[in-house]
Design an enzyme around this catalytic site. Structure first.
Site, PDB file in Angstrom:
ATOM      1  N   VAL A   1       0.838  -1.201   0.000  1.00 43.52           N
ATOM      2  CA  VAL A   1       0.000   0.000   0.000  1.00 43.52           C
ATOM      3  C   VAL A   1       0.874   1.252   0.000  1.00 43.52           C
ATOM      4  O   VAL A   1       0.578   2.225  -0.702  1.00 43.52           O
ATOM      5  CB  VAL A   1      -0.983  -0.019   1.191  1.00 43.52           C
ATOM      6  CG1 VAL A   1      -1.706   1.302   1.335  1.00 43.52           C
ATOM      7  CG2 VAL A   1      -1.988  -1.154   1.023  1.00 43.52           C
TER       8      VAL A   1
ATOM      9  N   SER B   1       0.972   9.397  -5.544  1.00 41.45           N
ATOM     10  CA  SER B   1       1.277  10.751  -5.058  1.00 41.45           C
ATOM     11  C   SER B   1       2.307  11.440  -5.941  1.00 41.45           C
ATOM     12  O   SER B   1       2.162  12.626  -6.270  1.00 41.45           O
ATOM     13  CB  SER B   1       1.775  10.697  -3.613  1.00 41.45           C
ATOM     14  OG  SER B   1       0.743  10.271  -2.762  1.00 41.45           O
TER      15      SER B   1
ATOM     16  N   ALA C   1       2.089   1.709  -3.503  1.00 44.05           N
ATOM     17  CA  ALA C   1       1.003   2.173  -4.372  1.00 44.05           C
ATOM     18  C   ALA C   1       0.730   3.662  -4.156  1.00 44.05           C
ATOM     19  O   ALA C   1       0.645   4.437  -5.118  1.00 44.05           O
ATOM     20  CB  ALA C   1      -0.258   1.349  -4.116  1.00 44.05           C
ATOM     21  N   GLU C   2       0.610   4.079  -2.902  1.00 44.69           N
ATOM     22  CA  GLU C   2       0.307   5.484  -2.629  1.00 44.69           C
ATOM     23  C   GLU C   2       1.472   6.388  -3.012  1.00 44.69           C
ATOM     24  O   GLU C   2       1.266   7.504  -3.487  1.00 44.69           O
ATOM     25  CB  GLU C   2      -0.068   5.711  -1.171  1.00 44.69           C
ATOM     26  CG  GLU C   2      -0.514   7.144  -0.931  1.00 44.69           C
ATOM     27  CD  GLU C   2      -1.230   7.355   0.387  1.00 44.69           C
ATOM     28  OE1 GLU C   2      -1.243   8.521   0.832  1.00 44.69           O
ATOM     29  OE2 GLU C   2      -1.772   6.401   0.961  1.00 44.69           O
ATOM     30  N   SER C   3       2.682   5.900  -2.853  1.00 43.83           N
ATOM     31  CA  SER C   3       3.851   6.691  -3.243  1.00 43.83           C
ATOM     32  C   SER C   3       3.852   6.955  -4.742  1.00 43.83           C
ATOM     33  O   SER C   3       4.116   8.082  -5.185  1.00 43.83           O
ATOM     34  CB  SER C   3       5.136   5.962  -2.832  1.00 43.83           C
ATOM     35  OG  SER C   3       5.192   5.821  -1.432  1.00 43.83           O
TER      36      SER C   3
END
Length: 140
Positions: free
Chosen positions: A50, A58, A53-55
């Site tokens: 996760v 972003s 994925a968020e990195s």
């Protein structure tokens, strides 16, 4: 934009993430599967997937805004963990599915070195006004 400089001294740096490609239309990042990213039984921790994925979402979002005026922050993320991994490198490929004035929505697919799907994620990123850095010495 200096992606390596952005990652320095962050969670991404600590987990060994690297940016392979970064454009407004696609971000590719890798992360090792090792002691830094394992859960106690030696598998890739879902939280590490996760974080990857968020990195990626972003970073892609930052590339879609004027950095002098706006910045991007995670608003919501979900993930389905499809396959486990014990070692090697996982690769996240993030592509935008919606680009609005205040939010971007990203599809992120994380695969192993054999191109097998490890995790699929969707991340919504909020676009907000950039605030000036406050003087850490001033107190009210």
């Amino acid at each position: 934009m200096m992606e390596k400089e952005l990652l320095h001294n962050t969670l991404m740096d600590h987990l060994g993430m690297e940016v392979v490609e970064a454009t407004p239309d696609k971000v590719v990042m890798t992360m090792p599967v090792d002691a830094r990213t394992h859960q106690p039984i030696g598998l890739l921790h879902g939280g590490a997937s996760v974080a990857l994925a968020e990195s990626a979402a972003s970073l892609g979002s930052l590339l879609n805004v004027n950095p002098d005026e706006k910045t991007a922050v995670g608003l919501e993320i979900n993930a389905n963990h499809i396959r486990s991994a014990r070692d090697g490198i996982v690769t996240a490929v993030a592509t935008p599915v919606h680009r609005g004035a205040t939010t971007l929505v990203w599809d992120i697919r994380i695969t192993n070195e054999r191109d097998q799907l490890i995790c699929i994620s969707r991340c919504t990123v909020a676009i907000i006004a950039r605030k000036a850095k406050s003087d850490s010495n001033s107190r009210k």
